[in-house]
Design an enzyme around this catalytic site. Structure first.
Site, PDB file in Angstrom:
ATOM      1  N   GLU A  75       0.816  -1.217   0.000  1.00 46.32           N
ATOM      2  CA  GLU A  75       0.000   0.000   0.000  1.00 46.32           C
ATOM      3  C   GLU A  75       0.850   1.268   0.000  1.00 46.32           C
ATOM      4  OE1 GLU A  75      -2.797  -0.402  -0.773  1.00 46.32           O
ATOM      5  OE2 GLU A  75      -3.785  -2.071   0.239  1.00 46.32           O
ATOM      6  N   HIS A  94      -2.419   2.377   8.551  1.00 48.52           N
ATOM      7  CA  HIS A  94      -3.473   1.624   7.862  1.00 48.52           C
ATOM      8  C   HIS A  94      -3.663   0.306   8.595  1.00 48.52           C
ATOM      9  CE1 HIS A  94      -5.845  -0.511   4.979  1.00 48.52           C
ATOM     10  NE2 HIS A  94      -4.857  -1.299   4.606  1.00 48.52           N
ATOM     11  N   HIS A  96      -6.782  -3.088   9.675  1.00 47.11           N
ATOM     12  CA  HIS A  96      -8.016  -3.808   9.357  1.00 47.11           C
ATOM     13  C   HIS A  96      -8.745  -4.197  10.640  1.00 47.11           C
ATOM     14  CE1 HIS A  96      -5.885  -5.442   5.441  1.00 47.11           C
ATOM     15  NE2 HIS A  96      -6.026  -4.118   5.445  1.00 47.11           N
ATOM     16  N   TYR A 115     -19.398  12.994  19.851  1.00 48.13           N
ATOM     17  CA  TYR A 115     -18.577  14.172  19.582  1.00 48.13           C
ATOM     18  C   TYR A 115     -17.136  13.820  19.218  1.00 48.13           C
ATOM     19  CZ  TYR A 115     -16.377  13.851  24.193  1.00 48.13           C
ATOM     20  OH  TYR A 115     -15.662  13.441  25.282  1.00 48.13           O
ATOM     21  N   HIS A 157     -12.247  -3.168   2.874  1.00 41.32           N
ATOM     22  CA  HIS A 157     -10.795  -3.226   3.083  1.00 41.32           C
ATOM     23  C   HIS A 157     -10.401  -2.943   4.531  1.00 41.32           C
ATOM     24  CE1 HIS A 157      -6.644  -2.201   1.118  1.00 41.32           C
ATOM     25  NE2 HIS A 157      -6.489  -2.569   2.372  1.00 41.32           N
ATOM     26  N   TYR A 210      -6.071  18.911  21.132  1.00 39.95           N
ATOM     27  CA  TYR A 210      -6.418  17.708  21.890  1.00 39.95           C
ATOM     28  C   TYR A 210      -5.696  16.507  21.288  1.00 39.95           C
ATOM     29  CZ  TYR A 210      -9.391  14.350  24.389  1.00 39.95           C
ATOM     30  OH  TYR A 210      -9.852  13.357  25.207  1.00 39.95           O
TER      31      TYR A 210
END
Length: 219
Positions: A75, A94, A96, A115, A157, A210
């Site tokens: 990727e 990335h 899964h 929120y 994915h 934050y």
């Protein structure tokens, strides 16, 4: 390899292992990258995180070139393209994870039912269109889903989370999966109430300062 590069490589290794420890990833799926000088450091293809050391992390040039016995993650294109198109982003994660991937399989957008979605930078977590893994088309679709967002789902994915550094990208990945899990439970309980865009906009402003802090000077 100088001390700065060693620290950067160690951070990539630690992030890849943290994905597994947090339950966001298993086996050889998922990948991590960090902007480094005129390119990026990225986890290798097909190597479980437990077997990745500093030497296994691949340096990838922005033109996609590399000089390493291991290949970069399959990727690498969307990692490279995100870092190239988003100057404020220095780290890409990335994974899964179960709940985020389940919604991605259903190609569902996650609405503002909590929120904490403000951490993603907007009132939704978008789900991209589908394309074969590792392709230029998937990279294009990921960038579309990430427009004005810090994270997204990838259809059928998984998920992408980005940040100014690896701790914040990892933190966002955990928060996204938590929100997906909570939304899945809420759908079983009843009909989740979606917060108005104005409320999310207020929270986005709060979220600018934050996130994880690693030392007193960050506070």
């Amino acid at each position: 390899m100088d001390a700065d590069e060693s620290r950067a490589r160690a951070a990539v290794v630690a992030a890849a292992r943290d994905l597994d420890a947090q339950g966001l990833n298993r086996g050889t799926s998922g990948n991590v990258s960090l902007r480094w000088r005129d390119g990026l450091l990225i986890t290798p293809s097909g190597v479980p995180s437990a077997r990745i050391g500093e030497a296994e992390v691949v340096f990838l040039a922005m033109d996609g070139g590399f000089d390493h016995p291991l290949s970069p993650s399959s990727e690498w294109r969307f990692h490279r393209d995100i870092l190239r198109e988003k100057p404020a982003v220095n780290a890409v994660v990335h994974a899964h994870p179960d709940h985020g991937t389940a919604f991605a399989m259903c190609r569902q957008t996650i609405p503002a039912v909590h929120y904490m979605i403000a951490a993603v930078g907007g009132p939704t977590i978008r789900c991209s269109g589908y394309a074969t893994f590792g392709t230029e088309e998937l990279s294009r679709l990921a960038l579309e889903a990430l427009e004005d967002r810090n994270g997204c789902l990838l259809a059928n994915h998984g998920m992408i989370a980005t940040g100014p550094d690896l701790p914040k990208a990892l933190w966002l990945a955990v928060e996204m999966e938590t929100l997906c899990r909570q939304y899945a439970v809420a759908l079983q309980v009843g009909t989740p109430v979606v917060l108005p865009d104005a409320e999310i906009a207020r929270n986005i402003e709060k979220f600018r300062s934050y996130g994880p802090r690693t030392q007193a000077s960050d506070r």
